[in-house]
Write a protein that holds these residues in place. Structure first.
Motif, PDB file in Angstrom:
ATOM      1  N   ARG A   1     -23.733   3.347  -7.425  1.00  0.00           N
ATOM      2  CA  ARG A   1     -22.371   3.038  -6.987  1.00  0.00           C
ATOM      3  C   ARG A   1     -21.348   3.401  -8.070  1.00  0.00           C
ATOM      4  NH1 ARG A   1     -20.379  -1.479  -5.996  1.00  0.00           N
ATOM      5  NH2 ARG A   1     -21.768  -2.776  -7.256  1.00  0.00           N
TER       6      ARG A   1
ATOM      7  N   GLN B   1     -15.449   0.146  -3.905  1.00  0.00           N
ATOM      8  CA  GLN B   1     -16.908   0.059  -3.859  1.00  0.00           C
ATOM      9  C   GLN B   1     -17.571   0.602  -5.117  1.00  0.00           C
ATOM     10  OE1 GLN B   1     -18.571  -1.569  -1.420  1.00  0.00           O
ATOM     11  NE2 GLN B   1     -16.500  -2.100  -0.760  1.00  0.00           N
TER      12      GLN B   1
ATOM     13  N   ASP C   1     -14.088   5.763  -2.407  1.00  0.00           N
ATOM     14  CA  ASP C   1     -13.717   4.378  -2.183  1.00  0.00           C
ATOM     15  C   ASP C   1     -13.794   3.634  -3.511  1.00  0.00           C
ATOM     16  OD1 ASP C   1     -13.325   1.800  -1.376  1.00  0.00           O
ATOM     17  OD2 ASP C   1     -14.840   1.818   0.220  1.00  0.00           O
TER      18      ASP C   1
END
Length: 292
Positions: free
Chosen positions: A58, A5, A2
């Motif tokens: 992340r 993100q 993703d």
């Protein structure tokens, strides 16, 4: 994966230990490079530990081993193991491979198999450790496969911390990693996607020249704290090469935490920062929000 993100994509991280605990460097080179880089924390994370480390931040990470068995006598972490770890952690790990050019036709067959069967997206070359000039025709068969499959060729350039401080540099010769030796490769394989790894000391200007002249050539910023970047590298990253410069740390010898803290202090334009940290890599690697 993703993309929305992700805070960043680190295009340069190393798999330094196999699942069986076998290191990719002998003890002398490993200890000397740890001293050179002033390594803090875990120098030999497993692939699962690397995935967890980047997931916590992340970030996504390109990960690879270095196959220099012909020159060093040390077996690399298996490429298949790296690819399988990426398959198990597709949200954070992007698999590259490494094939010693001295493996000849067997290496060429392996390269194709790694792309077609294991989803490998690129190949790491370390000319100084592997002991070859990138423009040596013996490596051209590998480049043909990499170009044909749309994978990326990532070349170490400039000085290396591997062998630094060891008598004779551990036999590792810096001459092989002058980025001008990649210029012929870029000319002979015009569709090949290339990354010149690291600020290419003492050949920074040569790297900038090749990257501005050859459309397929990019530069990653790994292996150095940004506070030590040459001024001309910062200037080009902000202007002519803003779409071709990539965040890389060199984890685990240099952590993304340390790199990003110093990068925040550089005079990089606000509109350029997201390109360097994520957007340029996402485009080069063919990533999408829906995954690969």
């Amino acid at each position: 994966m993703d993309l929305a993100q992700l805070a960043a994509i680190d295009v340069h991280t190393h798999a330094e230990v196999s699942s069986k605990g076998r290191a990719s460097l002998d003890d002398e080179l490993h200890a000397a490079s740890s001293t050179y880089f002033k390594v803090e924390g875990n120098r030999k994370p497993t692939l699962e530990e690397t995935a967890a480390y980047y997931r916590e931040r992340r970030m996504a990470a390109v990960v690879f081993t270095v196959d220099a068995e012909s020159a060093t006598g040390t077996e690399p972490v298996p490429n298949e193991e790296v690819a399988e770890a990426a398959y198990a952690n597709p949200d954070v790990l992007i698999p590259f491979a490494s094939i010693d050019p001295f493996r000849g036709r067997a290496g060429i067959r392996q390269a194709r198999r790694l792309v077609e069967e294991y989803g490998v997206r690129g190949f790491k070359f370390h000319p100084s450790i592997q002991g070859f000039f990138p423009d040596d025709r013996m490596a051209y068969g590998l480049y043909e496969v990499i170009e044909e499959t749309g994978a990326v060729a990532l070349f170490h350039t400039g000085q290396t911390g591997i062998g630094a401080g060891v008598p004779g540099g551990g036999g590792i010769r810096l001459k092989y990693s002058n980025p001008m030796h990649v210029d012929d490769v870029a000319a002979d394989f015009p569709q090949l996607k290339i990354i010149l790894a690291h600020p290419s000391f003492p050949w920074q200007d040569e790297a900038l020249a090749v990257a501005t002249h050859k459309p397929g050539v990019h530069i990653d910023l790994s292996g150095w704290s940004p506070k030590y970047f040459p001024q001309q590298l910062v200037q080009y990253a902000n202007t002519l090469l803003k779409d071709k410069v990539l965040f890389g740390s060199d984890y685990p010898v240099l952590t993304p935490d340390r790199w990003l803290a110093d990068f925040a202090k550089l005079p990089i334009k606000d509109e350029v920062r997201p390109k360097i940290l994520k957007e340029n890599a996402a485009r080069l690697l063919g990533l999408t929000d829906a995954g690969s």
